[in-house]
Design an enzyme around this catalytic site. Sequence first.
Site, mmCIF file in Angstrom:
data_model
loop_
_atom_site.group_PDB
_atom_site.id
_atom_site.type_symbol
_atom_site.label_atom_id
_atom_site.label_comp_id
_atom_site.label_asym_id
_atom_site.label_seq_id
_atom_site.Cartn_x
_atom_site.Cartn_y
_atom_site.Cartn_z
ATOM 1 N N ILE A 21 52.014 39.771 45.502
ATOM 2 C CA ILE A 21 50.889 40.407 45.537
ATOM 3 C C ILE A 21 50.170 40.572 43.963
ATOM 4 O O ILE A 21 50.940 40.921 43.208
ATOM 5 C CB ILE A 21 50.751 41.898 46.080
ATOM 6 C CG1 ILE A 21 51.455 41.778 47.434
ATOM 7 C CG2 ILE A 21 49.263 42.491 45.955
ATOM 8 C CD1 ILE A 21 51.763 43.348 47.861
ATOM 9 N N CYS A 22 48.783 40.091 43.904
ATOM 10 C CA CYS A 22 48.366 40.255 42.520
ATOM 11 C C CYS A 22 47.461 41.190 42.499
ATOM 12 O O CYS A 22 46.147 41.155 42.919
ATOM 13 C CB CYS A 22 47.491 38.942 42.436
ATOM 14 S SG CYS A 22 46.705 38.549 40.636
ATOM 15 N N LEU A 23 47.930 42.545 41.931
ATOM 16 C CA LEU A 23 47.229 43.663 42.080
ATOM 17 C C LEU A 23 47.784 44.255 40.643
ATOM 18 O O LEU A 23 48.932 44.380 40.801
ATOM 19 C CB LEU A 23 47.346 44.565 43.280
ATOM 20 C CG LEU A 23 46.878 45.812 43.247
ATOM 21 C CD1 LEU A 23 45.199 45.664 43.212
ATOM 22 C CD2 LEU A 23 47.076 46.610 44.360
#
Length: 167
Positions: free
Chosen positions: A100-102
């Site tokens: 996840i790119c967060l």
Amino acid sequence: MSNIRDKRLVKEVKQMIMSPPPGITLLSPTRDEVESGSSVGIEKMVLGLTMEGNSLYEGTYALELTYPRAYPIDAPKVVFLPHVQAGVPIHPHIYGNGHICLDVLYAAAWSPVQSSASVGLAIQSMLAGNSIAERPPDNDSYVESCRAKKGGHDPRNTRFVFHDDKV
């Protein structure tokens, strides 16, 4: 159970059992494991994320959080489990392998006041705000490069560029 991580995680697990946030359930450890004391020394937690009223993300997604010894000072490793429940949601910031790119999941934006529940809520919010069913543009090459690394790849070692807050 003498270290900060263990004490904090036992507290978080009990809170998740007693009053879970809407749409978030504790899949592991189970209530029985907590009550019997076998959850002492928790290193992983699996949360079920359900998106009520969102046709793009119907079903329950399994989110695995793996806690380093320095938790809550250091962020947990957070990934969707590809072969559990509804799999990996299709989202412009979620790779096919569950990474996840967060920003809040990584060192630069992580804060020890965050918890497993707040991580789940942040990801729910990210999913709820999206209307595009597509993977990141570099999904295939990223997933392949992770596969090629011996012993897998920890997404916390990836240098994501956090530039798109529109999805």
